[in-house]
Scaffold this active site. Structure first.
Site, PDB file in Angstrom:
ATOM      1  N   GLU A   1      -5.601  -5.080   1.781  1.00 26.12           N
ATOM      2  CA  GLU A   1      -6.822  -5.297   2.556  1.00 26.12           C
ATOM      3  C   GLU A   1      -7.913  -5.897   1.679  1.00 26.12           C
ATOM      4  O   GLU A   1      -8.603  -6.850   2.088  1.00 26.12           O
ATOM      5  CB  GLU A   1      -7.254  -3.972   3.174  1.00 26.12           C
ATOM      6  CG  GLU A   1      -6.265  -3.475   4.221  1.00 26.12           C
ATOM      7  CD  GLU A   1      -6.268  -1.984   4.452  1.00 26.12           C
ATOM      8  OE1 GLU A   1      -5.339  -1.491   5.113  1.00 26.12           O
ATOM      9  OE2 GLU A   1      -7.204  -1.310   3.966  1.00 26.12           O
TER      10      GLU A   1
ATOM     11  N   GLU B   1       0.359   1.911   6.908  1.00 32.05           N
ATOM     12  CA  GLU B   1      -0.527   2.903   7.514  1.00 32.05           C
ATOM     13  C   GLU B   1      -0.046   3.416   8.874  1.00 32.05           C
ATOM     14  O   GLU B   1      -0.058   4.625   9.124  1.00 32.05           O
ATOM     15  CB  GLU B   1      -1.944   2.324   7.657  1.00 32.05           C
ATOM     16  CG  GLU B   1      -2.708   2.195   6.354  1.00 32.05           C
ATOM     17  CD  GLU B   1      -2.563   0.824   5.722  1.00 32.05           C
ATOM     18  OE1 GLU B   1      -3.489   0.409   5.007  1.00 32.05           O
ATOM     19  OE2 GLU B   1      -1.511   0.173   5.942  1.00 32.05           O
TER      20      GLU B   1
END
Length: 238
Positions: free
Chosen positions: A111, A131
């Site tokens: 990210e 995730e």
């Protein structure tokens, strides 16, 4: 040239205006802690205000760029806020930010990579967003940056399936700018940072600001929504 060797983040400002920020937890594959996130956020904020800094190079020490946060448990509020503040600082920094990635690039590490302006990847890079399979939500503005780079359909597949992918695939999908051999990653990424540092600082800042305002118009909202969804998941399981 000035150099600090304070863990978990190394800072080196060269005479050409390139500030190198090195994630320095190599034995843990530079996994993110609240302290590391805080140090990186402060370094980026300082870089944004320091006229001597013309460009930022973000890299990882050891065998990986960043293994992300430990996602075996939901993040604490400090961890969540830390990751999001770093993402906002990378995107909001008026100085161009180059990410040089190798080895594992996982979760919040990926990210942060996508928050950078230009990404140079070594062929060894292996990327993954685990995730969803672990019951936590993505962070770092990913719900804005990944669709912007790779398209909505691919972003959904990468987030929901969480499959590992290669540096070659990342290049083909538009997640990285250039792919290089591992032994040339340092040289290649620094050369890009030097080129950016040589630009007129005001011109570079204006390009970055306007491109992000148009191309990532929903970035701040993405950070807010990600944090809200993560908190909701945490409350559900508490």
């Amino acid at each position: 040239m000035s150099l600090e060797t304070e863990a978990p983040l190394l800072r080196e400002l060269s005479d050409d205006g390139v500030l190198t920020l090195t994630l320095n937890r190599p034995r843990k594959l530079n996994a993110i802690t609240a302290t590391l996130a805080q140090d990186l956020w402060r370094a980026l904020e300082h870089a944004d205000a320091d006229a001597a800094v013309k460009a930022v190079l973000l890299r990882g020490a050891g065998r990986a760029f960043c293994a992300g946060r430990d996602v075996s448990a939901a993040p604490t509020e400090a961890e969540l806020e830390g990751v999001q503040r770093v993402a906002a600082a990378i995107v909001g920094c008026r100085k161009p930010v180059v990410a040089a990635v190798h080895g594992w690039v996982l979760g919040a590490g990926l990210e942060w990579m996508l928050d950078a302006d230009i990404v140079i990847a070594a062929r060894s890079a292996r990327l993954k967003l685990p995730e969803a399979s672990l019951g936590v939500f993505v962070t770092g503005g990913l719900v804005a940056t990944l669709p912007a780079a790779a398209g909505l359909a691919r972003a959904k597949a990468l987030m929901l399936l969480g499959e590992e992918f290669s540096a070659e695939q990342a290049l083909g999908w538009g997640l990285v700018w250039k792919l290089v051999d591992d032994d040339t990653l340092g040289t290649a990424s620094r050369a890009i940072a030097q080129r950016l540092a040589a630009l007129d600082a005001d011109v570079a800042a204006r390009y970055k600001r306007v491109l992000n305002q148009i191309g990532l118009a929903s970035f701040e909202e993405a950070l807010r929504r990600e944090s809200a969804e993560q908190r909701a998941l945490t409350q559900r399981t508490s």
